[in-house]
Design an enzyme around this catalytic site. Structure first.
Site, PDB file in Angstrom:
ATOM      1  N   GLY A  33       0.807  -1.216   0.000  1.00 48.84           N
ATOM      2  CA  GLY A  33       0.000   0.000   0.000  1.00 48.84           C
ATOM      3  C   GLY A  33       0.836   1.261   0.000  1.00 48.84           C
ATOM      4  N   CYS A  34       1.907   1.254  -0.741  1.00 47.20           N
ATOM      5  CA  CYS A  34       2.904   2.320  -0.740  1.00 47.20           C
ATOM      6  C   CYS A  34       2.901   3.040  -2.090  1.00 47.20           C
ATOM      7  CB  CYS A  34       4.271   1.670  -0.474  1.00 47.20           C
ATOM      8  SG  CYS A  34       5.696   2.761  -0.560  1.00 47.20           S
ATOM      9  N   GLY A  35       3.354   4.285  -2.091  1.00 44.90           N
ATOM     10  CA  GLY A  35       3.489   5.011  -3.349  1.00 44.90           C
ATOM     11  C   GLY A  35       4.479   4.355  -4.304  1.00 44.90           C
ATOM     12  N   PHE A  36       5.352   3.501  -3.771  1.00 41.50           N
ATOM     13  CA  PHE A  36       6.332   2.802  -4.606  1.00 41.50           C
ATOM     14  C   PHE A  36       5.865   1.401  -5.017  1.00 41.50           C
ATOM     15  CE2 PHE A  36       8.910   5.808  -2.107  1.00 41.50           C
ATOM     16  CZ  PHE A  36       9.493   6.507  -3.150  1.00 41.50           C
ATOM     17  N   THR A  37       4.685   0.973  -4.567  1.00 40.31           N
ATOM     18  CA  THR A  37       4.176  -0.366  -4.877  1.00 40.31           C
ATOM     19  C   THR A  37       4.163  -0.652  -6.380  1.00 40.31           C
ATOM     20  OG1 THR A  37       2.928  -0.436  -2.816  1.00 40.31           O
ATOM     21  CG2 THR A  37       2.235  -1.960  -4.541  1.00 40.31           C
TER      22      THR A  37
END
Length: 180
Positions: A33-37
């Site tokens: 659930g990360c901006g880098f996912t």
């Protein structure tokens, strides 16, 4: 030495780094659930292209940064295979910093330094601002700063390079190709 470490796969079975001896490794702490996912897509593309040449990507989910890897190991795996089609090995959720950090990651951070965030990545400024609140010296610590920090290991088990989450994935791929 990198091959001295063990950890658990997503089903709880013991895995040894010895299993990866002679391979080029990209070891990554991840979150769903990360901006880098979305980097999962690029990691899978790199894996698909270079796995036959000796690359292994070792995926270690970590919920230590902003609670961005909720769920069980199986839920995380199901998300990653369903959404991004990942085929590389995914292990049990771990911690990468602090007292409960997986010993493998303690080794990786003890033998590398924070490389700084790439200015070209729009998330760099957000991370810098967030991480500097209350901890002005965060940049001098070798701790992992966020999800999707990557460590490149050569076929002899040497740490070749550390990539922060904001690193351009073409640079990551080129560095892998250089040592394959």
């Amino acid at each position: 030495m990198i091959y001295d470490y063990t950890f658990k796969d997503r089903k709880g079975n013991e895995v040894s780094m010895q299993d990866y001896k002679g391979k080029v490794l990209l070891i990554v702490n991840t979150a769903t659930g990360c901006g880098f996912t979305p980097q999962y897509k690029e990691l899978q593309e790199i894996y698909s292209e270079l796995h036959e040449k000796g690359l292994e990507i070792l995926d270690f989910p970590c919920d230590q940064f902003g609670h961005q890897a909720p769920g069980s190991d199986e839920e995380i795996h199901s998300f990653c295979t369903g959404r991004f089609g990942i085929e590389f090995p995914q292990f049990s959720k771990i911690e990468v910093n602090g007292e409960n950090a997986l010993p493998l990651f303690k080794h990786l951070t003890a033998n590398t330094k924070f490389e700084g965030f790439e200015d070209a990545n729009p998330l760099s400024k957000v991370l810098m601002k967030m991480l500097s609140i209350g901890k002005k010296d965060f940049a001098t610590s070798s701790d992992i700063k966020w999800n999707f920090t990557k460590f490149l290991i050569d076929r002899e088990g040497n740490i070749v390079r550390r990539f922060e989450p904001t690193a351009n994935m073409d640079k990551v791929k080129n560095a892998i190709c250089d040592i394959l």
